[in-house]
Design a protein around this motif. Structure first.
Motif, PDB file in Angstrom:
ATOM      1  N   ALA A   1       0.819  -1.211   0.000  1.00 20.15           N
ATOM      2  CA  ALA A   1       0.000   0.000   0.000  1.00 20.15           C
ATOM      3  C   ALA A   1       0.851   1.257   0.000  1.00 20.15           C
ATOM      4  N   THR A   2       2.055   1.201   0.608  1.00 21.91           N
ATOM      5  CA  THR A   2       2.926   2.384   0.672  1.00 21.91           C
ATOM      6  C   THR A   2       3.438   2.800  -0.696  1.00 21.91           C
ATOM      7  N   HIS A   3       3.436   1.868  -1.658  1.00 19.05           N
ATOM      8  CA  HIS A   3       3.929   2.172  -3.000  1.00 19.05           C
ATOM      9  C   HIS A   3       2.835   2.691  -3.926  1.00 19.05           C
ATOM     10  N   ARG A   4       1.572   2.530  -3.544  1.00 18.05           N
ATOM     11  CA  ARG A   4       0.493   2.855  -4.464  1.00 18.05           C
ATOM     12  C   ARG A   4       0.436   4.332  -4.844  1.00 18.05           C
ATOM     13  N   PRO A   5       0.577   5.270  -3.897  1.00 16.11           N
ATOM     14  CA  PRO A   5       0.565   6.681  -4.320  1.00 16.11           C
ATOM     15  C   PRO A   5       1.677   7.008  -5.319  1.00 16.11           C
ATOM     16  N   PHE A   6       2.862   6.439  -5.086  1.00 13.25           N
ATOM     17  CA  PHE A   6       3.952   6.722  -6.027  1.00 13.25           C
ATOM     18  C   PHE A   6       3.709   6.034  -7.359  1.00 13.25           C
ATOM     19  N   ALA A   7       3.114   4.853  -7.349  1.00 17.55           N
ATOM     20  CA  ALA A   7       2.788   4.179  -8.610  1.00 17.55           C
ATOM     21  C   ALA A   7       1.843   5.036  -9.435  1.00 17.55           C
ATOM     22  N   LEU A   8       0.844   5.637  -8.770  1.00 18.28           N
ATOM     23  CA  LEU A   8      -0.078   6.519  -9.471  1.00 18.28           C
ATOM     24  C   LEU A   8       0.654   7.753 -10.002  1.00 18.28           C
ATOM     25  N   ALA A   9       1.546   8.305  -9.167  1.00 19.65           N
ATOM     26  CA  ALA A   9       2.307   9.487  -9.595  1.00 19.65           C
ATOM     27  C   ALA A   9       3.186   9.169 -10.798  1.00 19.65           C
TER      28      ALA A   9
END
Length: 621
Positions: free
Chosen positions: A3-11
């Motif tokens: 879950a910690t990687h999801r915002p950066f994946a979207l970015a």
């Protein structure tokens, strides 16, 4: 995905989307320059069936551009299978590859910034901004929209992924884990990069730069750290030995390379000027600084000839010395400098390549973005501007880069607009003028349309090219052809062509120029036959023609004047230079079908292994 990687994946996906937008202004476009032999005329990638055998055949076929570029060739074949020879479809694939690379680069930058000690949220933001700066730079236009340079862009994609895997593996080793899975993935990705472009062999140099600056050969296990240091020492020694005892002896030329007007020593003297030119284009990214064609760049003949040679050498050596000195205090700046110059190690070395091409900066630009970005980050830390000011500055810089890229991409929407922009940016470029002349003529329908509505524009461009590049033959040859089409070619025009053909340097471009005559003669342009044969005889005296060139000349002469006797001297030499080639048998059958068994027997006799070498020919008008 955690879950910690999801915002950066979207970015990172947003980065990819934004990265692709400016290049869409270059659609639909047309095939240009090396696209023609590598794609349009390359039957090996004209895939008509999508099955395993057809795909393997593409991979197994040695391509025009080189033997180690099977993966881009396979992607070309898939584009041809789905859309035929549609330039827009090929360019769209290039844009997607560029977007994927920008996405991967954001992840690689984030891993790198974290390894350098930047905190998580700040590292994520900075990584996305750096990836966007790289992707939106206008110097990338000629790598992305020049279809054949997919070889370069695919290689960059796999190199970035390999570096990301390497950083993750080394991060694991610093935490006391093995890191072997990441290193294996890195090796696999390196293999894929090598299947795209030969300069991907430089990956160990990039990882060494990482170790010298950011990673510092660190590991939780002291034994792993020692193994790393020893491994890199051995690799460096092996690389130096290979360079000294194989590369230099194999590629060094005290005299000019074949088809070039510079020797190895002159090429090495010239490259500091070329590298400084690249840095100027990167740091002041105005479209008018980027002409696409660089045949106007003159080689350095000495340290002060031209005078800019010595200062450029000082700049290159000074930047390298500065990077090595600051590798502890400013590791990201030092890494960026080393990556830029490391990426140019092959293209700026002893191999007899052309002096300059923009696409060589596709990976190298990562280094400049990293170096400049690190300086801007440090400046931001010292000045401590408000977050809103920082965001505004970043937005303005990225918007300026994206706008310049969109403007330049718009020039790539057609061959006429590209050639026109190239002649404005480099008025001394012979290639730019011949491309503009040909683009006008083709836009009007070529020889198939009479009268061609753009014929006068094409003739005007050719005339300008003759004056702008007096050492070139292409514009003068095509000018003679087009004036023949218009009906006002004169004896003085032919005399000027024959005179320049006798004195012009036989570069790679000039050696092909007389073949323009045979090409258009075969298309029905009523060129003066004695003049064409005289030009071919001069070409034959002044350069060494290969079997394919000789056969092409022979075929063109037969198509133009339906007299096989004119072509026989060229056919015979082609056959004797390539014994065992099936071309001889095919040609003999064609001659018999045309009712010329006498010439067929002569061809068969020439194709026999024991046949003596042939003396240079003197065709009769």
């Amino acid at each position: 995905m955690p879950a910690t990687h999801r915002p950066f994946a979207l970015a990172s996906l947003v980065v990819a989307l934004i990265a692709s937008l400016p290049y869409c202004f270059g659609l639909p476009g047309m095939f240009v320059f090396d696209d023609i032999p590598n794609i349009v005329n390359n039957g090996s990638i004209h895939l008509t069936r999508l099955d395993a055998r057809s795909l393997l055949d593409v991979l197994a076929t040695t391509q025009v551009s080189g033997a180690m570029r099977g993966l881009p060739a396979l992607s070309f074949a898939l584009d041809y299978w789905r859309a035929g020879a549609d330039p827009a479809s090929f360019r769209a694939t290039n844009i997607v590859i560029h977007a994927l690379t920008a996405c991967a680069l954001a992840w690689m930058f984030r891993a790198l910034l974290r390894a350098a000690g930047m905190n998580g949220r700040r590292a994520c933001t900075t990584a996305c901004l750096l990836a966007l700066a790289w992707a939106l730079h206008p110097l990338q236009v000629s790598a992305v929209l020049y279809v054949v340079q997919r070889m370069q862009t695919m290689g960059t994609l796999f190199l970035v992924l390999a570096l990301l895997a390497y950083l993750q593996a080394r991060g694991a080793q610093m935490q006391g884990l093995s890191g072997r899975p990441g290193l294996l993935v890195c090796a696999l990705l390196w293999g894929l990069a090598l299947g795209c472009k030969e300069d991907s062999v430089l990956l160990p140099a990039y990882t060494l730069a990482l170790e010298l600056t950011v990673l510092r050969f660190a590991a939780a296990d002291a034994g792993v750290a020692r193994t790393l240091r020893r491994g890199y020492r051995v690799a460096v020694l092996a690389g130096v030995a290979a360079y000294m005892f194989w590369v230099i002896p194999h590629y060094w030329h005290w005299e000019a390379y074949s088809g070039r007007d510079f020797s190895t020593w002159e090429r090495l003297l010239t490259q500091p000027r070329v590298l400084c030119m690249y840095l100027w284009e990167i740091l002041l990214p105005l479209p008018r600084h980027m002409p696409f064609f660089y045949d106007w760049v003159q080689p350095s003949r000495g340290l002060l000839h031209p005078w800019t040679t010595l200062p450029a050498l000082a700049v290159v050596l000074g930047l390298l010395a500065l990077a090595l000195r600051l590798r502890s205090r400013q590791p990201l700046f030092a890494l960026g400098v080393l990556l830029f110059f490391g990426a140019h190690f092959i293209a700026s070395n002893v191999v007899g390549l052309e002096l300059a091409f923009e696409h060589r900066n596709h990976f190298a630009l990562i280094g400049v973005v990293l170096a400049v970005g690190s300086l801007l980050v440090e400046a931001g830390q010292r000045l401590s501007p408000r977050p809103l000011v920082q965001a505004g500055v970043c937005t303005v810089l990225l918007a300026a880069l994206g706008s310049a890229t969109a403007i330049r991409a718009h020039d790539w929407r057609s061959n006429v607009s590209l050639a026109r922009a190239s002649t404005q940016a480099a008025p001394g470029s012979a290639r730019a003028w011949i491309e503009l002349c040909d683009a006008y003529f083709s836009a009007g329908g070529g020889v198939q349309v009479r009268p061609n509505p753009h014929l006068d524009d094409a003739i005007g461009a050719c005339a300008s090219g003759v004056d702008a590049a007096p050492g070139s033959l292409n514009s003068l040859v095509l000018l003679t052809v087009l004036k023949t089409v218009r009906g006002d070619v004169s004896a003085q025009d032919w005399a000027r062509l024959q005179a320049r053909l006798k004195t012009a340097r036989m570069s790679w471009d000039n050696a092909r120029a007389p073949l323009i005559l045979t090409h258009y003669a075969s298309l029905g342009v009523p060129l003066d036959r004695p003049q064409v044969l005289q030009a071919l005889a001069t070409l034959d005296r002044r350069t060494t023609l290969g079997p394919s060139q000789l056969a092409y000349i022979g075929d063109s002469l037969v198509k133009a004047w339906s007299e096989p006797e004119l072509a026989m001297p060229y056919y015979l030499r082609a056959i004797r230079l390539a014994p065992g080639d099936p071309f001889a048998d095919e040609l003999a059958r064609e001659l018999r079908d045309q009712g010329r068994p006498d010439l067929a027997r002569e061809i068969e006799q020439a194709g026999r292994p024991a046949n003596p070498s042939v003396t240079p020919m003197q065709p009769s008008p």
